[in-house]
Write a protein that holds these residues in place. Structure first.
Motif, short mmCIF file in Angstrom:
data_model
loop_
_atom_site.label_atom_id
_atom_site.label_comp_id
_atom_site.label_asym_id
_atom_site.label_seq_id
_atom_site.Cartn_x
_atom_site.Cartn_y
_atom_site.Cartn_z
N VAL A 36 0.84 -1.20 0.00
CA VAL A 36 0.00 0.00 0.00
C VAL A 36 0.87 1.25 0.00
O VAL A 36 0.59 2.22 -0.72
N ARG A 37 1.94 1.24 0.77
CA ARG A 37 2.83 2.40 0.79
C ARG A 37 3.50 2.62 -0.56
O ARG A 37 3.66 3.76 -1.01
N ALA A 38 3.89 1.55 -1.24
CA ALA A 38 4.49 1.67 -2.57
C ALA A 38 3.47 2.23 -3.56
O ALA A 38 3.80 3.06 -4.42
N PHE A 39 2.22 1.79 -3.44
CA PHE A 39 1.16 2.29 -4.32
C PHE A 39 0.96 3.79 -4.13
O PHE A 39 0.89 4.54 -5.10
N ASP A 46 -4.51 10.23 -3.05
CA ASP A 46 -5.86 10.42 -3.60
C ASP A 46 -6.32 9.24 -4.43
O ASP A 46 -7.52 9.03 -4.62
N ALA A 47 -5.38 8.45 -4.96
CA ALA A 47 -5.73 7.28 -5.77
C ALA A 47 -6.08 6.07 -4.92
O ALA A 47 -6.63 5.10 -5.42
N LEU A 48 -5.79 6.12 -3.63
CA LEU A 48 -6.01 4.98 -2.74
C LEU A 48 -7.49 4.89 -2.38
O LEU A 48 -8.11 5.84 -1.94
N PRO A 50 -10.68 2.14 -0.58
CA PRO A 50 -10.82 1.07 0.42
C PRO A 50 -10.53 -0.33 -0.13
O PRO A 50 -9.97 -1.18 0.57
N GLU A 51 -10.89 -0.58 -1.38
CA GLU A 51 -10.66 -1.92 -1.93
C GLU A 51 -9.18 -2.24 -2.10
O GLU A 51 -8.80 -3.40 -2.18
N HIS A 52 -8.33 -1.21 -2.13
CA HIS A 52 -6.90 -1.47 -2.23
C HIS A 52 -6.38 -2.20 -0.98
O HIS A 52 -5.48 -3.04 -1.09
N PHE A 53 -6.95 -1.91 0.17
CA PHE A 53 -6.53 -2.58 1.40
C PHE A 53 -6.91 -4.06 1.36
O PHE A 53 -6.11 -4.92 1.73
N ALA A 54 -8.11 -4.36 0.89
CA ALA A 54 -8.53 -5.75 0.76
C ALA A 54 -7.66 -6.47 -0.27
O ALA A 54 -7.26 -7.63 -0.05
N ASP A 55 -7.37 -5.81 -1.38
CA ASP A 55 -6.52 -6.42 -2.40
C ASP A 55 -5.11 -6.68 -1.86
O ASP A 55 -4.52 -7.73 -2.14
N ALA A 56 -4.57 -5.75 -1.09
CA ALA A 56 -3.22 -5.91 -0.52
C ALA A 56 -3.20 -7.10 0.45
O ALA A 56 -2.28 -7.92 0.41
N ARG A 57 -4.23 -7.23 1.29
CA ARG A 57 -4.28 -8.35 2.22
C ARG A 57 -4.42 -9.68 1.49
O ARG A 57 -3.88 -10.69 1.93
N ALA A 58 -5.15 -9.67 0.37
CA ALA A 58 -5.38 -10.91 -0.39
C ALA A 58 -4.22 -11.23 -1.34
O ALA A 58 -4.22 -12.30 -1.95
N ARG A 60 -3.54 -9.58 -4.08
CA ARG A 60 -3.86 -9.20 -5.46
C ARG A 60 -3.11 -7.92 -5.83
O ARG A 60 -2.74 -7.14 -4.96
N PRO A 61 -2.93 -7.69 -7.13
CA PRO A 61 -2.25 -6.46 -7.54
C PRO A 61 -3.09 -5.23 -7.21
O PRO A 61 -4.32 -5.29 -7.23
N LEU A 62 -2.42 -4.14 -6.89
CA LEU A 62 -3.10 -2.88 -6.59
C LEU A 62 -3.14 -2.05 -7.86
O LEU A 62 -2.12 -1.57 -8.34
N LEU A 63 -4.33 -1.90 -8.42
CA LEU A 63 -4.51 -1.19 -9.67
C LEU A 63 -4.98 0.23 -9.42
O LEU A 63 -5.79 0.46 -8.53
N PRO A 64 -4.47 1.20 -10.21
CA PRO A 64 -4.91 2.61 -10.01
C PRO A 64 -6.35 2.82 -10.41
O PRO A 64 -6.96 2.07 -11.07
#
Length: 64
Positions: A36-39, A46-48, A50-58, A60-64
């Protein structure tokens, strides 16, 4: 961490009771928090979403 500061002592105690360690080092890059910090470093906070946190835990890639 200042162990003369009651706030820091309380945080350290709470973390220890939950089985965690408070660290002042950056998280490993392959950890969910590190990803998440790299993203946010690349795309900004501003691009972050809530679903990015779930993706990071799972894992999955973090998409913009």
């Amino acid at each position: 961490m200042d162990m003369d500061n009651p706030q820091d002592v309380g945080a350290a105690f709470g973390a220890q009771m939950l089985g965690f360690t408070i660290s002042e080092e950056p998280p490993p890059p392959d950890s969910p928090l590190g990803r998440v910090r790299a993203f946010t470093a690349q795309y900004g906070e501003d691009a972050l979403r809530p679903e990015h946190f779930a993706d990071a835990r799972a894992g999955r890639p973090l998409l913009p």
